[in-house]
Design a protein around this motif. Structure first.
Motif, PDB file in Angstrom:
ATOM      1  N   ASP A  60       2.055   5.912   5.783  1.00  0.00           N
ATOM      2  CA  ASP A  60       2.220   5.690   4.344  1.00  0.00           C
ATOM      3  C   ASP A  60       2.820   4.320   4.046  1.00  0.00           C
ATOM      4  O   ASP A  60       2.551   3.719   3.023  1.00  0.00           O
ATOM      5  N   LEU A  61       3.663   3.866   4.983  1.00  0.00           N
ATOM      6  CA  LEU A  61       4.425   2.641   4.722  1.00  0.00           C
ATOM      7  C   LEU A  61       4.577   1.830   6.009  1.00  0.00           C
ATOM      8  O   LEU A  61       4.872   2.377   7.074  1.00  0.00           O
ATOM      9  N   TYR A  62       4.351   0.534   5.885  1.00  0.00           N
ATOM     10  CA  TYR A  62       4.507  -0.400   7.003  1.00  0.00           C
ATOM     11  C   TYR A  62       5.600  -1.395   6.600  1.00  0.00           C
ATOM     12  O   TYR A  62       5.457  -2.098   5.596  1.00  0.00           O
ATOM     13  N   ILE A  63       6.669  -1.439   7.368  1.00  0.00           N
ATOM     14  CA  ILE A  63       7.778  -2.340   7.033  1.00  0.00           C
ATOM     15  C   ILE A  63       7.807  -3.490   8.032  1.00  0.00           C
ATOM     16  O   ILE A  63       8.066  -3.288   9.218  1.00  0.00           O
ATOM     17  N   ILE A  64       7.523  -4.693   7.521  1.00  0.00           N
ATOM     18  CA  ILE A  64       7.555  -5.885   8.374  1.00  0.00           C
ATOM     19  C   ILE A  64       8.949  -6.495   8.292  1.00  0.00           C
ATOM     20  O   ILE A  64       9.346  -7.031   7.264  1.00  0.00           O
ATOM     21  N   SER A  65       9.697  -6.395   9.370  1.00  0.00           N
ATOM     22  CA  SER A  65      11.056  -6.912   9.372  1.00  0.00           C
ATOM     23  C   SER A  65      11.210  -7.863  10.553  1.00  0.00           C
ATOM     24  O   SER A  65      11.792  -7.519  11.580  1.00  0.00           O
ATOM     25  N   VAL A  66      10.615  -9.041  10.369  1.00  0.00           N
ATOM     26  CA  VAL A  66      10.620 -10.056  11.426  1.00  0.00           C
ATOM     27  C   VAL A  66      11.086 -11.379  10.815  1.00  0.00           C
ATOM     28  O   VAL A  66      11.313 -11.465   9.609  1.00  0.00           O
ATOM     29  N   LYS A  67      11.241 -12.417  11.638  1.00  0.00           N
ATOM     30  CA  LYS A  67      11.609 -13.732  11.106  1.00  0.00           C
ATOM     31  C   LYS A  67      10.577 -14.178  10.067  1.00  0.00           C
ATOM     32  O   LYS A  67       9.377 -13.895  10.209  1.00  0.00           O
ATOM     33  N   VAL A  81      -5.176  -1.365   7.157  1.00  0.00           N
ATOM     34  CA  VAL A  81      -4.447  -0.126   6.834  1.00  0.00           C
ATOM     35  C   VAL A  81      -4.482   0.138   5.330  1.00  0.00           C
ATOM     36  O   VAL A  81      -4.568  -0.785   4.527  1.00  0.00           O
ATOM     37  N   LYS A  82      -4.442   1.430   4.967  1.00  0.00           N
ATOM     38  CA  LYS A  82      -4.495   1.784   3.534  1.00  0.00           C
ATOM     39  C   LYS A  82      -3.115   1.897   2.914  1.00  0.00           C
ATOM     40  O   LYS A  82      -2.953   1.794   1.708  1.00  0.00           O
ATOM     41  N   GLY A  83      -2.097   2.165   3.742  1.00  0.00           N
ATOM     42  CA  GLY A  83      -0.741   2.360   3.236  1.00  0.00           C
ATOM     43  C   GLY A  83      -0.135   1.060   2.695  1.00  0.00           C
ATOM     44  O   GLY A  83      -0.687  -0.030   2.854  1.00  0.00           O
ATOM     45  N   LEU A  84       1.020   1.224   2.080  1.00  0.00           N
ATOM     46  CA  LEU A  84       1.751   0.091   1.510  1.00  0.00           C
ATOM     47  C   LEU A  84       2.413  -0.734   2.618  1.00  0.00           C
ATOM     48  O   LEU A  84       3.037  -0.187   3.522  1.00  0.00           O
ATOM     49  N   LEU A 138       6.887   4.288  -5.615  1.00  0.00           N
ATOM     50  CA  LEU A 138       7.073   4.822  -4.259  1.00  0.00           C
ATOM     51  C   LEU A 138       8.271   4.151  -3.565  1.00  0.00           C
ATOM     52  O   LEU A 138       9.137   4.823  -2.986  1.00  0.00           O
ATOM     53  N   LEU A 139       8.350   2.831  -3.687  1.00  0.00           N
ATOM     54  CA  LEU A 139       9.481   2.102  -3.088  1.00  0.00           C
ATOM     55  C   LEU A 139      10.792   2.469  -3.772  1.00  0.00           C
ATOM     56  O   LEU A 139      11.835   2.593  -3.127  1.00  0.00           O
ATOM     57  N   ASN A 140      10.722   2.634  -5.086  1.00  0.00           N
ATOM     58  CA  ASN A 140      11.915   2.977  -5.867  1.00  0.00           C
ATOM     59  C   ASN A 140      12.500   4.317  -5.409  1.00  0.00           C
ATOM     60  O   ASN A 140      13.711   4.446  -5.229  1.00  0.00           O
ATOM     61  N   GLU A 141      11.624   5.296  -5.208  1.00  0.00           N
ATOM     62  CA  GLU A 141      12.089   6.618  -4.764  1.00  0.00           C
ATOM     63  C   GLU A 141      12.738   6.534  -3.382  1.00  0.00           C
ATOM     64  O   GLU A 141      13.805   7.086  -3.153  1.00  0.00           O
TER      65      GLU A 141
END
Lengths: 254, 254
Positions: A60-67, A81-84, A138-141
């Motif tokens: 559902d969610l992909y979080i990119i936490s890189v430099k 990908v279809k997710g956020l 979605l992010l807010n929740e």
């Protein structure tokens, strides 16, 4: 929610642990360095991967936490990908990823993270942005489940916030380091100044900094400032900083 | 101990209350402004005076807690007392008063004081000095009743400490104020950055600042630094501070 985390640094680590704690499912942790991915994945009962081709396309969610300068490369691997897809950077425009993926957003936690130090996410300001209102909701929740401080901010305001954070955090810490440099040089321990550092921060948690400024510059105490500048004569770098900041304090309070 | 307090500002107020709390007797509070003397005297069940001639000559300890440039004048009025006379200044040499009174010392609390904010003296570093060892022991006993952090420091070290405090407290607070200036200009509230300020200080209570430096300068992230400098193009003063501190961080960590 099924979440793929891309990154294994300080922010990724704290975020993964916090997300796990509120019951989200971290399906994969991706890092080009497999050992790093594995180390974090093990903490949150997740799968470690180091190949873009292995990324689960159904999350559902992909979080990119890189430099910051690696965000584009990682986002490029998520074009199908279809997710956020969100990044966690204070300075990177949402367009940097929205041009590469289907649904894009930003999830920026305004805090200073160290791997070794536990943090309570509950009062970390989370700044969110998305390319459409459904994704923003979605992010807010999700953000509200993690923290009581959630801010919907556009990219311009987020960048200002990041810049303000450089002053309030990075530069502040360097002033602590310069104080320590002076102490070490004179066989004094940093312990002696820790209560002052704590109280200086405490004061502005209940007041505004411009209301509680103290010291020789705000008093226009030229005699003390001149003594200090002469004490710094063999440390020209600290002398310059003393001069620049004192002038600025005098200007702000004249 | 019978104590005469000379001064009615932030330090005098906090010190009087703390001394009263450990059972010392504040026999008089002196201030050239009688109303100021009265306001503090009432808080600690003491007598307010505003004439040097009224000063009780039989007290054990006289604490001069006034602005640095007023210390000499106040000390000159104490030339006939037999008790110990101390000042509470970080920058003033003990000689400034020892040349005027019988027994001289220094009692410097290293903290930032605001009248409105209560403080627990127990962890305020107290830096003491005296012209002879008997008087130093008297100050040492008193200081230990107030605080668990007592340091016997000569004038040179005390002055260094005061200078380090300008970096760690006064300059730091001004950086908070500059962050707020940026936030206000962009309709953002100071609240959003308070958790970051608290955590930045918290980190160095358990580590050294040079070990926990973060931000674009220490990463040598020229791209972000250039973006920040251009965002500050209409605030040349902040731009100069950004440049000066970033250069210093890069130098310290290269």
């Amino acid at each position: 929610m099924n979440i793929v985390l891309l990154g294994s640094g300080n922010v990724a680590t704290h975020l993964a642990i916090a997300l796990k704690a509120i019951g989200e499912n971290i399906v994969q942790v991706f890092s080009p360095n497999f050992d790093n991915a594995k180390q974090l994945a093990d903490k949150v009962n997740s799968e470690a991967i180091n190949q873009t081709s292995e990324i689960d396309s159904q999350a559902d969610l992909y979080i990119i936490s890189v430099k910051d300068d690696a965000i584009v490369e990682v986002a490029a691997g998520l074009s199908k990908v279809k997710g956020l897809v969100v990044h966690t950077s204070g300075t990177t425009d949402i367009k940097v990823i929205s041009s590469l993926v289907n649904k894009a957003g930003v999830f920026y936690p305004l805090q200073t993270f160290s791997k070794a130090k536990d943090l309570n996410f509950n009062n970390i300001p989370l700044c969110i942005e998305a390319t459409d209102s459904e994704q923003l909701e979605l992010l807010n929740e999700l953000a509200h489940k993690l923290s009581k401080e959630v801010y919907k901010l556009d990219g311009e305001k987020r960048k200002v916030l990041h810049l303000a954070a450089v002053f309030a955090c990075n530069f502040t810490n360097h002033l602590y380091a310069m104080a320590n440099q002076l102490l070490i040089k004179n066989d004094l321990d940093f312990d002696i100044i820790r209560p002052l550092i704590a109280e200086t921060a405490n004061k502005v948690l209940v007041d505004l900094p411009e209301n509680v400024q103290t010291g020789p510059a705000v008093r226009n105490d030229e005699s003390t400032m001149n003594k200090h500048l002469s004490m710094l004569s063999d440390l020209p770098e600290l002398q310059e900083i003393y001069q620049t900041l004192s002038t600025s304090i005098k200007l702000a309070h004249k």
